[in-house]
Scaffold this motif. Structure first.
Motif, short mmCIF file in Angstrom:
data_model
loop_
_atom_site.label_atom_id
_atom_site.label_comp_id
_atom_site.label_asym_id
_atom_site.label_seq_id
_atom_site.Cartn_x
_atom_site.Cartn_y
_atom_site.Cartn_z
N LYS A 134 43.84 36.60 33.01
CA LYS A 134 44.13 36.51 31.57
C LYS A 134 43.73 35.16 30.99
O LYS A 134 43.47 35.04 29.79
CB LYS A 134 45.62 36.76 31.32
CG LYS A 134 46.04 38.21 31.46
CD LYS A 134 47.42 38.48 30.90
CE LYS A 134 48.50 37.72 31.63
NZ LYS A 134 49.85 38.11 31.15
N GLU B 64 46.45 38.70 38.15
CA GLU B 64 46.52 39.12 36.75
C GLU B 64 46.69 37.92 35.82
O GLU B 64 46.02 37.82 34.79
CB GLU B 64 47.71 40.08 36.58
CG GLU B 64 47.90 40.57 35.15
CD GLU B 64 49.15 41.41 35.00
OE1 GLU B 64 49.68 41.49 33.88
OE2 GLU B 64 49.60 42.01 36.01
N LYS C 90 39.27 37.77 31.35
CA LYS C 90 40.44 38.22 30.60
C LYS C 90 40.40 39.70 30.25
O LYS C 90 41.45 40.32 30.02
CB LYS C 90 40.62 37.38 29.33
CG LYS C 90 39.45 37.41 28.37
CD LYS C 90 39.69 36.43 27.23
CE LYS C 90 38.48 36.36 26.29
NZ LYS C 90 38.70 35.36 25.21
N HIS C 91 39.21 40.29 30.23
CA HIS C 91 39.11 41.72 29.96
C HIS C 91 39.19 42.56 31.24
O HIS C 91 39.08 43.78 31.19
CB HIS C 91 37.80 42.03 29.23
CG HIS C 91 37.69 41.36 27.89
ND1 HIS C 91 38.59 41.57 26.88
CD2 HIS C 91 36.79 40.46 27.42
CE1 HIS C 91 38.27 40.84 25.82
NE2 HIS C 91 37.17 40.15 26.12
N ASN C 92 39.37 41.89 32.37
CA ASN C 92 39.45 42.58 33.66
C ASN C 92 40.78 42.32 34.36
O ASN C 92 40.85 42.37 35.60
CB ASN C 92 38.30 42.12 34.58
CG ASN C 92 36.95 42.32 33.95
OD1 ASN C 92 36.39 41.39 33.36
ND2 ASN C 92 36.41 43.52 34.08
N LYS C 93 41.82 42.04 33.60
CA LYS C 93 43.10 41.68 34.21
C LYS C 93 43.69 42.83 35.04
O LYS C 93 44.34 42.59 36.06
CB LYS C 93 44.10 41.21 33.16
CG LYS C 93 44.52 42.27 32.15
CD LYS C 93 45.54 41.71 31.16
CE LYS C 93 46.00 42.81 30.19
NZ LYS C 93 47.01 42.29 29.24
#
Length: 405
Positions: free
Chosen positions: A299, A295, A304-307
């Motif tokens: 980020k 995670e 960052k949109h798939n954390k």
């Protein structure tokens, strides 16, 4: 500075300690004028300043020392209660070094001989060693049985490292080894299929599948949770730690208090805990470390949109070992994003470089980890901080889950 840890187990698979593996950079032994000896010194200083609990949770810390460091004051930065001094295999032994070893031992420190290949009858440090480490890739078990017997007769604790399977672990244990190092515990031991192995997943699968619906229902989730007293208790306990003085009157209220994403995270964690109940606690801890590490990395990367998916990837990365099944079988009933399955099953897709980065870092292959970090557009410098934060977070969660030593 890059630092990773590898667990060292006792015969019952409880963690005895961790070897701390580090480099001044992802490159070999020298980077920006910093030698491996200086790197060791930096790690010792860092561990001293931040406290041993930060990285080893109060367990033994095995740290490599070369001849120069042994002759200095660094060994005494950490308490002998926690530090095991690993004497590197290429150390030149002379009278001065022996005197220093005798002094260190007089303070209560344990001495381990790393990657031992010498004749135990002739090696001058053998009388002062407490632990003898054998690399089972460099020195396979069948080749070293005579020296193993000699070490046991001398009262030494034998440690087998680079164990890659449960079979090798069992053979080493039967030959007299008492400590074991490697990630063999995180691999499935598939002896026979048993339908009972899937039983603990049922309630969790129902909740996870509901959460994957276009419009998940708090009411449906509450009804599933209420069918399992233990699950309901643990969920309420988790919510209570967050609610403070606020009273939570029902399971449904607890769920809405948490929110859907938080519910999914905790259901996944509780499932991993249940599935790992018959496994070494370190396996659950490893899942949690990987989850937070993934995670944090996501980020700070192109992901960052798939954390959230990254966190789930790390958590489920040991599911095959939890269930003693092939990963394809372990994942077949779980509704999770295809990107996670693709990374875990085929090492393909957007999440694959992130997964490979985590595995490389754990094995202290920092050069490989740095290459994957570059692919993901992650700055190398925070890797160590993210890893330390992940260890702290996992330890906190383990305590929340009522794990006790």
């Amino acid at each position: 500075m890059y630092i990773a840890r590898q667990p060292i187990f006792k015969t019952n698979l409880e963690v005895f300690g961790y070897e701390l593996l580090f480099r001044a950079s992802e490159k070999a032994t020298v980077f920006g004028g910093v030698s491996s000896a200086q790197a060791t010194a930096s790690v010792m200083t860092g561990v001293y300043e931040s406290g041993i609990d930060t990285i080893t949770n109060g367990k033994k810390a095995f740290v490599n020392f070369d001849g120069n460091l042994l002759r200095g004051e660094y060994p005494e930065l950490l308490s002998p209660e926690f530090l095991v001094i690993e004497v590197l295999e290429d150390v030149i032994v002379d009278e001065e070094l022996i005197e220093k070893i005798v002094h260190i031992k007089s303070k209560g420190y344990k001495i381990a001989l790393d990657d031992f290949v010498e004749d135990p009858e002739k090696y001058p440090l053998m009388p002062y060693a407490d632990i003898i480490k054998y690399d089972l890739i460099l020195t396979p078990l069948e080749k070293i049985k005579p020296v193993i017997d000699s070490g046991i007769l001398k009262g030494k604790i034998l440690l087998a490292e680079k164990i890659e399977s449960e079979d090798i672990f069992l053979k080493a244990r039967d030959m007299g080894f008492k400590l074991f190092q490697g990630f063999f515990f995180s691999k499935p031991s598939i002896v026979m299929r048993s339908s009972m192995r899937k039983t603990p997943k049922v309630q969790y699968l129902r909740i996870i599948n509901e959460l994957q619906e276009e419009e998940p229902s708090y009411q449906h989730i509450a009804e599933i949770v209420e069918q399992d007293v233990d699950l309901a208790y643990r969920l309420m306990r988790i919510v209570s730690t967050r609610a403070g003085d606020d009273l939570v009157y029902s399971i449904k209220r607890a769920l809405t208090y948490m929110g859907l994403k938080e519910i999914e995270k905790w259901i996944n964690i509780l499932m991993i805990q249940d599935l790992g109940s018959h496994k070494p606690k370190e396996l659950t801890s490893l899942s949690l470390v990987r989850s937070k590490f993934a995670e944090q990395l996501a980020k700070d990367s192109v992901l960052k949109h798939n954390k959230f998916e990254a966190s789930m990837l790390g958590l489920f990365s040991t599911l095959d070992a939890m269930l003693d099944e092939q990963m394809s079988e372990a994942l077949e009933d779980i509704s999770i994003p295809e990107s996670i399955k693709l990374a875990l099953l085929e090492k393909k897709g957007d999440l694959s470089p992130l997964y490979e980065l985590i595995l490389s870092y754990e094995m202290a292959n920092f050069e490989s980890a740095a290459q994957y970090a570059k692919t993901l557009n992650i700055d190398n410098h925070p890797l160590d901080n993210y890893y330390m934060e992940s260890i702290k977070w996992a330890d906190k969660i383990m305590k929340t889950l009522d794990y006790k030593d």
